[in-house]
Motif scaffolding. Structure first.
Motif, mmCIF file in Angstrom:
data_model
loop_
_atom_site.group_PDB
_atom_site.id
_atom_site.type_symbol
_atom_site.label_atom_id
_atom_site.label_comp_id
_atom_site.label_asym_id
_atom_site.label_seq_id
_atom_site.Cartn_x
_atom_site.Cartn_y
_atom_site.Cartn_z
ATOM 1 N N TYR A 52 -4.204 13.050 -8.544
ATOM 2 C CA TYR A 52 -5.451 13.388 -7.851
ATOM 3 C C TYR A 52 -5.161 14.276 -6.640
ATOM 4 O O TYR A 52 -4.101 14.176 -6.011
ATOM 5 N N PHE A 53 -6.137 15.128 -6.315
ATOM 6 C CA PHE A 53 -6.031 16.017 -5.160
ATOM 7 C C PHE A 53 -7.333 15.935 -4.362
ATOM 8 O O PHE A 53 -8.423 15.920 -4.945
ATOM 9 N N THR A 54 -7.217 15.873 -3.037
ATOM 10 C CA THR A 54 -8.393 15.971 -2.170
ATOM 11 C C THR A 54 -8.279 17.254 -1.358
ATOM 12 O O THR A 54 -7.188 17.620 -0.900
ATOM 13 N N VAL A 55 -9.421 17.942 -1.203
ATOM 14 C CA VAL A 55 -9.448 19.255 -0.562
ATOM 15 C C VAL A 55 -10.396 19.197 0.632
ATOM 16 O O VAL A 55 -11.546 18.756 0.502
ATOM 17 N N TYR A 56 -9.921 19.657 1.782
ATOM 18 C CA TYR A 56 -10.687 19.665 3.029
ATOM 19 C C TYR A 56 -10.778 21.118 3.498
ATOM 20 O O TYR A 56 -9.780 21.688 3.960
ATOM 21 N N SER A 57 -11.971 21.717 3.379
ATOM 22 C CA SER A 57 -12.128 23.150 3.653
ATOM 23 C C SER A 57 -13.062 23.389 4.826
ATOM 24 O O SER A 57 -13.836 22.514 5.216
ATOM 25 N N ASN A 58 -13.006 24.627 5.337
ATOM 26 C CA ASN A 58 -13.813 25.080 6.471
ATOM 27 C C ASN A 58 -13.367 24.393 7.762
ATOM 28 O O ASN A 58 -14.179 23.897 8.543
ATOM 29 N N ASN A 98 0.777 12.036 -18.210
ATOM 30 C CA ASN A 98 0.416 13.126 -17.305
ATOM 31 C C ASN A 98 1.661 13.499 -16.523
ATOM 32 O O ASN A 98 2.299 12.642 -15.906
ATOM 33 N N VAL A 99 2.011 14.775 -16.552
ATOM 34 C CA VAL A 99 3.244 15.208 -15.906
ATOM 35 C C VAL A 99 3.204 14.965 -14.400
ATOM 36 O O VAL A 99 4.249 14.796 -13.759
ATOM 37 N N LEU A 100 1.990 14.919 -13.818
ATOM 38 C CA LEU A 100 1.873 14.647 -12.384
ATOM 39 C C LEU A 100 2.174 13.188 -12.053
ATOM 40 O O LEU A 100 2.257 12.824 -10.879
ATOM 41 N N GLU A 101 2.323 12.351 -13.093
ATOM 42 C CA GLU A 101 2.681 10.944 -12.907
ATOM 43 C C GLU A 101 4.030 10.637 -13.548
ATOM 44 O O GLU A 101 4.279 9.527 -14.003
ATOM 45 N N GLU A 137 -2.628 5.169 -9.588
ATOM 46 C CA GLU A 137 -3.304 3.914 -9.923
ATOM 47 C C GLU A 137 -3.954 3.292 -8.686
ATOM 48 O O GLU A 137 -5.049 2.728 -8.763
ATOM 49 N N SER A 138 -3.279 3.400 -7.542
ATOM 50 C CA SER A 138 -3.850 2.861 -6.307
ATOM 51 C C SER A 138 -5.092 3.651 -5.896
ATOM 52 O O SER A 138 -6.094 3.072 -5.452
ATOM 53 N N PHE A 139 -5.043 4.967 -6.056
ATOM 54 C CA PHE A 139 -6.198 5.813 -5.738
ATOM 55 C C PHE A 139 -7.381 5.447 -6.638
ATOM 56 O O PHE A 139 -8.519 5.310 -6.176
ATOM 57 N N GLU A 140 -7.110 5.266 -7.927
ATOM 58 C CA GLU A 140 -8.173 4.914 -8.876
ATOM 59 C C GLU A 140 -8.774 3.547 -8.567
ATOM 60 O O GLU A 140 -9.986 3.346 -8.704
ATOM 61 N N SER A 141 -7.937 2.601 -8.164
ATOM 62 C CA SER A 141 -8.433 1.244 -7.891
ATOM 63 C C SER A 141 -9.365 1.203 -6.686
ATOM 64 O O SER A 141 -10.107 0.238 -6.506
ATOM 65 N N THR A 163 6.900 10.352 -12.202
ATOM 66 C CA THR A 163 7.769 9.465 -11.421
ATOM 67 C C THR A 163 7.039 8.152 -11.154
ATOM 68 O O THR A 163 5.801 8.122 -11.094
ATOM 69 N N PRO A 164 7.774 7.060 -10.979
ATOM 70 C CA PRO A 164 7.112 5.773 -10.690
ATOM 71 C C PRO A 164 6.258 5.826 -9.427
ATOM 72 O O PRO A 164 5.196 5.202 -9.361
ATOM 73 N N GLU A 165 6.714 6.574 -8.415
ATOM 74 C CA GLU A 165 5.959 6.664 -7.165
ATOM 75 C C GLU A 165 4.619 7.371 -7.381
ATOM 76 O O GLU A 165 3.579 6.928 -6.872
ATOM 77 N N ALA A 166 4.651 8.471 -8.139
ATOM 78 C CA ALA A 166 3.412 9.219 -8.398
ATOM 79 C C ALA A 166 2.441 8.391 -9.233
ATOM 80 O O ALA A 166 1.221 8.399 -8.988
ATOM 81 N N LEU A 167 2.961 7.663 -10.218
ATOM 82 C CA LEU A 167 2.107 6.823 -11.057
ATOM 83 C C LEU A 167 1.457 5.715 -10.230
ATOM 84 O O LEU A 167 0.250 5.452 -10.351
ATOM 85 N N ALA A 168 2.241 5.074 -9.372
ATOM 86 C CA ALA A 168 1.697 4.000 -8.534
ATOM 87 C C ALA A 168 0.629 4.538 -7.587
ATOM 88 O O ALA A 168 -0.396 3.880 -7.348
ATOM 89 N N LEU A 169 0.835 5.748 -7.049
ATOM 90 C CA LEU A 169 -0.140 6.336 -6.127
ATOM 91 C C LEU A 169 -1.447 6.660 -6.857
ATOM 92 O O LEU A 169 -2.542 6.426 -6.332
#
Length: 464
Positions: free
Chosen positions: A406-412, A316-319, A329-333, A321-327
């Motif tokens: 992953y992306f989280t969205v906070y609206s309104n 996945n191109v969004l992963e 995996e941590s989010f998924e865990s 870099t090592p930092e993006a991949l680690a983030l």
């Protein structure tokens, strides 16, 4: 051989009645414990829904949010009734088993009494000490006399055991009857609770019908509100898609730049190696190469070792870099353990396509969940990440945070307290919820995306 008189003859074999060890036939304790925990949680959820409904009903104008909260409250109460029915089934099973145990104990008691009565009658008829001594002294040998004495002693002990068994069985029978009465009383209380919950459901159904009738009386205003929300939802989806697409394109550019740098570095390394090989050597003796060693002088190659490689993660191109991949995996865990974006909330609209509770022919597609909360409530980031974008939609703010792929969205939001490119930590405030001045509703639209695909936030957030 001399025969004994008939009144000396005792039964050679005595039937020993062993009392069964009767135990309560209980359902698995874990099932009953889970049932109790579920009931407690449902009661808390109903209480919270009641508080939320009272809060939004302070505004005299009836809204779809009120109707959704009432619907949710009715669903919770119906689950509570189902839970109570399961408890009644457990109690009925206990009562049936207790009745069976009481019947068995009563039969055992009757049998013991009959046997003991026969023993008492026989002992009365042969109560003379002369008969006892004559039975022993009439033995053919000393060993036979000893056996007869032991036999009479065991017979006396058996009579005593029978008397003790009768007393024990009577005690067990009384205890079973006492427990049975307690179970029947508990069943009566549970049935009364079920009846009360059913009456509340009927009252809430009537309240819902009145609310729907009142909302349908303002159909034009309701349709206008639905159209406005649909337009805002479409605008939000378009902007979120643009933000994620921009992040993907930026990640692709960075990955391409890194690939070019690596290719240039490898090319320079190859050119340098070729230059060293083509340069003349200063030692003439090295021009003649030494003969290659014989095969016999070569050490034997070790046997091949099987290497088990872990299953490769899809690229996945969004992963990239090592930092993006680690983030990522941590989010998924932390799936199912992430905190809620607001401290106090009730879900008024869940993920997916739903039928409008008033306009049956209208459907709504929610890319996330809608949370009703307190006015001006602070909104928190649910995980570490980087703010990908902050933008307005209809004079209300939206914050998008990236966590690897992953992306989280906070609206309104009434306002945003973070900026694009800012690093945020878990539970850091990113803004405050907007309150509609016309309806008094304070709602947060919360979404989670995996790359460009929306996912159900409820499966990622921990239990409330």
């Amino acid at each position: 051989m001399r025969l004994l008189p008939p009144f000396y003859c005792l039964p050679i074999v005595l039937l020993c009645c062993l009392l069964p060890c009767l135990t309560w036939a209980q359902q698995p304790s874990s099932s009953r414990a889970e049932l109790e925990q579920q009931r407690e949680q449902l009661q808390k959820d109903i209480q919270r829904a009641t508080q939320d409904l009272n809060l939004v009903q302070k505004n005299k104008q009836r809204t779809i949010t009120q109707l959704r909260i009432l619907d949710n409250k009715m669903r919770l109460r119906q689950k509570l009734v189902t839970n109570i029915n399961q408890e009644i089934n457990f109690i009925n099973g206990d009562i049936n088993k207790a009745n069976h145990d009481i019947s068995s104990l009563q039969k055992d008691l009757d049998t013991l009494r009959a046997q003991y009565g026969r023993l008492v009658v026989y002992a009365y008829k042969n109560r003379s000490a002369y008969d006892f001594l004559n039975f022993i002294l009439s033995a053919n040998s000393f060993n036979d006399a000893i056996k007869r004495f032991e036999y009479l002693k065991q017979y006396r002990a058996y009579r005593q055991n029978q008397a003790a068994s009768i007393i024990q069985t009577q005690t067990q029978l009384k205890e079973k009857i006492k427990n049975l009465d307690a179970m029947k009383e508990k069943r009566g209380n549970v049935l009364a609770s079920e009846k009360g919950q059913m009456q509340k459901i009927e009252n809430e159904k009537q309240e819902k019908d009145d609310m729907v009738k009142g909302l349908k009386g303002h159909e034009k205003e309701l349709m206008t509100s639905i159209k406005e929300k649909r337009i805002q939802s479409n605008q939000l989806s378009i902007k979120i898609a643009a933000v994620i697409r921009r992040e993907i394109e930026e990640a692709q550019r960075r990955a391409a730049a890194e690939a070019r740098k690596r290719a240039e570095a490898e090319a320079r390394a190859r050119a340098l190696a070729e230059a060293k090989e083509s340069a003349p050597s200063s030692n003439p003796s090295t021009k003649e190469s030494a003969p290659p060693p014989s095969a016999s002088s070569q050490p034997a190659a070790p046997p091949p070792v099987a290497v088990i490689t872990p299953k490769a993660r899809p690229a996945n191109v969004l992963e990239s870099t090592p930092e993006a991949l680690a983030l990522s995996e941590s989010f998924e865990s932390n799936k199912g353990k992430l905190p809620w974006p607001v401290s106090k909330a009730i879900i008024v609209s869940t993920f997916g396509i739903h039928q409008n509770p008033v306009m049956e022919k209208i459907t709504e597609d929610n890319k996330g969940i809608t949370l009703e909360t307190e006015a001006d409530a602070p909104v928190h980031a649910i995980f570490n990440g980087e703010v990908a974008s902050v933008f307005p939609v209809s004079n209300r703010w939206t914050v998008v945070i990236r966590h690897g792929q992953y992306f989280t969205v906070y609206s309104n939001l009434k306002e945003a307290t973070v900026q694009t490119g800012q690093q945020v930590k878990t539970m850091q405030t990113v803004g405050n919820v907007y309150t509609n001045p016309n309806t008094g509703e304070s709602e947060l639209d919360f979404q989670i995306y995996k790359s460009q695909q929306p996912v159900d936030p409820q499966t990622w957030l921990r239990s409330m």
